[in-house]
Structure formats: C-alpha cells, structure tokens
Write an enzyme that holds these catalytic residues in place. Structure first.
Site, mmCIF file in Angstrom:
data_model
loop_
_atom_site.group_PDB
_atom_site.id
_atom_site.type_symbol
_atom_site.label_atom_id
_atom_site.label_comp_id
_atom_site.label_asym_id
_atom_site.label_seq_id
_atom_site.Cartn_x
_atom_site.Cartn_y
_atom_site.Cartn_z
ATOM 1 N N LYS A 196 26.812 32.159 39.258
ATOM 2 C CA LYS A 196 27.870 31.851 40.222
ATOM 3 C C LYS A 196 28.238 33.117 40.968
ATOM 4 O O LYS A 196 28.898 33.997 40.433
ATOM 5 C CB LYS A 196 29.120 31.275 39.554
ATOM 6 N N GLU A 271 32.390 43.311 32.221
ATOM 7 C CA GLU A 271 32.387 44.616 32.892
ATOM 8 C C GLU A 271 33.528 44.559 33.890
ATOM 9 O O GLU A 271 33.467 43.841 34.887
ATOM 10 C CB GLU A 271 31.035 44.851 33.571
ATOM 11 N N CYS A 305 33.469 49.698 40.872
ATOM 12 C CA CYS A 305 34.266 49.764 39.638
ATOM 13 C C CYS A 305 34.314 51.174 39.075
ATOM 14 O O CYS A 305 35.269 51.549 38.404
ATOM 15 C CB CYS A 305 33.719 48.783 38.617
ATOM 16 N N GLU A 402 44.183 50.424 39.496
ATOM 17 C CA GLU A 402 42.937 50.318 40.254
ATOM 18 C C GLU A 402 43.236 49.735 41.636
ATOM 19 O O GLU A 402 43.788 48.648 41.759
ATOM 20 C CB GLU A 402 41.930 49.434 39.528
#
Length: 501
Positions: A196, A271, A305, A402
């Site tokens: 997906k 992750e 990331c 973040e």
C-alpha cells in the site's frame, strides 16, 4: 477513474500516457476495478494541481488482495519454488527497474515533487540495487545446527521459514525506494505481499505493478492497493489474514499500527521518526562538513527520517560552518522537479508545508534567529525556504520535535563539553534513528559512535544508505531492521526440529 488532466510538457510521452490512464488495483496478477467508487486525487507538489485519480481501496478490496496473497503462499507455485528460482524473479524485476529508470525517475519527480536529477542518481538506482542485492539472499536463508547439553543422542537444527502474507505500508518521502526496501527482503524470504503506497504518492507503485507483470511473477505474489491510512491501511493492519506488517512513517501512526496488529499478534516492523543530531568537532575537514551537513538536512527538502536536523558545532568553527551552510542555500532556484534549472523542490503537500511553516514560526517566536530562510515562498506549489535557525536550545519545539522539512537548528559547544555530555545532549530525544560525527580524530569518532543511542551512526558522512547495512532505529524510532540479512530474517519464523537418535 476516467478523468484526464493536462499532460506535463516537461515529461516524456510514455510518462504522460501512464499518468493519464484509468488506474485500477493490482490484485492476483490483474488490474481490477475497486468494489467501491471512492477515489484519491493525486496532486503535483510543484503546482498544487491535480494530475491523476487512483482508487481508494476498501475493506472488500483488501480482503481480495489478502485472499490472493494467501492462495499464492499456501497453494501457488511461489512457496514450492526453489530459492534460486525465486531469486531469478527478483533479479528480473531489478533489471526492469533499471531498464525503465528514466521513466520511473520522472514519475517520482512529478508525484513526490523531487528534482529529477536526484531521482535519476539516487532513488531509482538505490531501488534497483536493493532488489538485486536481495535476489542473492533468496538462496541463503538458512537455519543452524546446535549441540545438546542433556544426556542422550539427539540431532537438532532450525529452519527459517517465510512468515506468510506480509503487508508493506510505504510512506510518501521515498515511494519507490522504500517499497523496494520492504519488497526485496519479503520476496527473498519467500513471503507473498500486499503493497500500500502513500495516498500522496501512489504512481510509482502502480508503474511497478506493470513491471511485476512483465517479470512474470505468479499471480497473487505481489498485490498493490492504492488507498489512504484510515481506510485501506487500517484494514490491512487489522486483517486476520495478514501475518506481518512492515510500516514506515510517523511514530504516532506506527503506534496505531501496533494496536491494530494486536488482534492476531502480527509480526510488526516499524521504521518511524527521527531527530538526528550532527556533531562537528574543531579538527573536522570543514570543506566536507559544510556541504555534508547541508545535504544531511536539505536533501529531499528535509523530508527524510534520518535528516540531520540538530547541528552541534564546536564554538571555534561554529560561525564558519553555519555561515557556509546558509550561503550554500541562498542561491537555490525553486521550480518544478522536471525543470533542469530547478535546484529547490517543494515539500509534498499543502498540509506538510503548513506544518513546516508552523514550526518555523514557533521557533522564531521562542527566540530563534533565522540565519537564512524562515518562511514559506510566495508562489504556486508547496515551497519552503531552506531555513537555518540559530540561538536555539534544547527546550524549543523546533529542537525537540520532528519537523520533516528543510529546517536546521544550530547550537555551539565548548572545549569543556566532554564526549559523555555531548552524547547525552544528542540522546536527549524520544527518537534514536541516526546521528553523524564529523572529526579527523578516529578515537573521538568511534567513542561518540558507541555513546550515541541510534540505529545508525555515520562518521564524516550522513544519509549514506547501503543495501547490506541494517537500517532502523532505537527508542521511538521503531522496531526491527530493514536491509541486509537482518531485513530478510524479519520476514521469517524460526522453527526448531529435535530428533531422538
């Protein structure tokens, strides 16, 4: 799905024809019409204009895909093939990715807002390299023998067997790369999969389905569903017929995946987010530090990331490093990723641009100084000026949270700051994905590497990805590792066999 949008004059005819076609779901080796009429409009981040519509897979579509993958795993030829035979399919797909590299690079540029020169040298080659590398592991997923510590004569060994049907949920920042990071190991282990892609960037996954078909994979081995998180992703995460979830995305969504997966105790690899520190010591080679640290945060507009978003520089070289990074981004030219003149690409969406701009405003209102950038660009599309914030400290939201955008916070340290203290500053975050250390002193470099709580520590480089190197995070940056044999093993279960002789 029959809406046709104007073609992109900068794209090839093949790319425009692909984007304009009527998109469907790839299930059981065929393009299938979704059971419901829902659709997702795909936007070009450089213009904000719609370019395509793709299906919104519903629960019934997920059921069909899971059934196809289960049949291919339990009954189909995939599980009965020798590992060498499976490796040939994976290798063929890697070759096809290379053969269609130019087309895939353009699709990724249009869909994700990337600069095509970057997708040509980074995204597509790394995707193919991962598949080629994993093709080699398909024939090397071995068990072990072991000795016995109790009386009697026995023979014991372990088998590594594929976990089963794996759902691969991919983010929008590196759509094709991160698909291959998951697909390669899953296939090498012998699993069947449902992919997906992110709702913002589904196009390269749909083009990949064409290549899967061309490579001749048996029906049901690879299924591709376009959709969103709340509908399609949630249905996959909670589906009792899915044995394994591999998810890359935000920490918040990752925690939701965990809760949804608890129904049948799926195996889960996550992750997740990061807030990676970079440490620059006074003996470092600044001619490498300045472009290296700049790339670490501004590569892919900070939508990485592992982006080096926290910069700690010794005071002796702090001004030079910060000024050098700022000077390097002042001349960047915003534009469409397919335009050869473009050196500054957009972020992926309006919501992402709003999020990044809000964090910049929070930093400025808390006392940070914008050395360069500090605002959204007033033009069509989702452009944020690369931003370097000085006068920052560890309590600010821009330092702790973040942002996932082109925002760097810079902070100096002095001679009396020892390595333990520096590492503690770097570790003062819920995340633990990556870090980098810049120094010509090997002792300092390796001592810092041992002290930093991160899945990857780079020395005198940053954002260097390697198919053979385990990749993943500590703390709230995730569970498990991708890449290398570590990534393959996470798509297997270990079975112990003991025989009395």
């Amino acid at each position: 799905m029959s809406v046709v949008y104007p073609p992109n004059d900068l794209a090839s005819d093949a790319v425009n024809q692909f984007i304009a076609r009527s998109h469907k779901l790839y299930i059981d080796g065929e393009w299938q019409t979704p059971t419901e009429e829902g659709a997702i409009t795909v936007l070009d981040p450089a213009t904000g204009m719609p370019i395509a519509k793709v299906p919104l897979a519903g629960r019934e579509d997920v059921d069909r895909a899971v059934k196809a993958a289960r049949t291919a795993f339990e009954e189909g030829p995939w599980s009965r093939m020798t590992p060498i035979e499976r490796s040939k399919y994976i290798w063929r797909l890697a070759d096809l990715i290379e053969r269609h590299a130019g087309e895939l690079a353009q699709i990724e540029s249009i869909d994700a807002g990337k600069i095509v020169a970057v997708t040509q040298i980074a995204d597509i080659p790394l995707s193919a390299a991962m598949m080629h590398y994993m093709a080699g592991w398909a024939s090397k997923v071995d068990g072990e023998t072991f000795s016995f510590n109790r009386p009697g004569e026995y023979h014991g060994y372990t088998l590594r067997e594929p976990v089963g049907v794996a759902a691969l949920i991919v983010p929008w920042n590196f759509p094709l790369v991160l698909t291959c990071f998951k697909l390669g190991p899953a296939l090498a282990a012998g699993c069947t999969v449902i992919i997906k892609p992110a709702e913002q960037t589904p196009l390269s996954a749909l083009r990949l389905a064409d290549l899967v078909s061309e490579a001749g994979f048996p029906n049901g081995v690879i299924n591709i569903l376009t959709g969103d998180g709340p509908t399609s992703g949630a249905a996959l995460a909670s589906h009792p017929g899915v044995d394994k979830i591999s998810f890359t995305g935000s920490t918040e969504v990752g925690k939701g995946i965990l809760r949804a997966a608890s129904g049948n105790l799926k195996r889960v690899t996550l992750e997740l987010g990061g807030k990676s520190p970079m440490f620059v010591f006074p003996d470092a080679d600044l001619d490498k530090v300045i472009p290296g640290c700049s790339s670490a945060i501004f590569f892919n507009q900070g939508q990485t990331c592992t982006a080096g978003s926290r910069l700690y520089v010794h005071r002796k070289v702090y001004d030079r490093v910060v000024a050098g990074i700022a000077d390097g981004v002042r001349s960047l030219v915003p534009g469409h990723g397919l335009d050869p003149a473009t050196s500054l690409a957009p972020v992926v969406s309006e919501s992402q641009a709003t999020r990044v701009a809000r964090y910049i405003d929070l930093g400025l209102s808390a006392g940070a100084e914008a050395v360069v950038g500090g605002s959204r660009l007033e033009r069509e599309g989702y452009f944020i000026a690369p931003t370097v914030l000085a006068n920052t400290h560890g309590d600010m939201a821009v330092v702790r949270e973040e942002i996932f955008g082109p925002v760097l916070t810079a902070m100096p340290f002095d001679d009396d700051t020892d390595l333990d203290t520096l590492a503690a500053i770097g570790n003062d975050t819920p995340f633990g994905l990556a870090a980098s250390v810049w120094t010509t002193n090997l002792s300092t470099a390796h001592k810092m590497a041992r002290r930093l709580k991160a899945g990857t520590v780079w020395l005198n480089t940053h954002n260097h990805y390697e198919p053979a190197a385990a990749f993943g995070g500590a703390k709230e940056s995730g569970w498990g590792r991708e890449c290398g044999i570590h990534g393959v093993h996470l798509f297997t279960e270990t079975k112990t066999v003991i025989a009395a002789l």
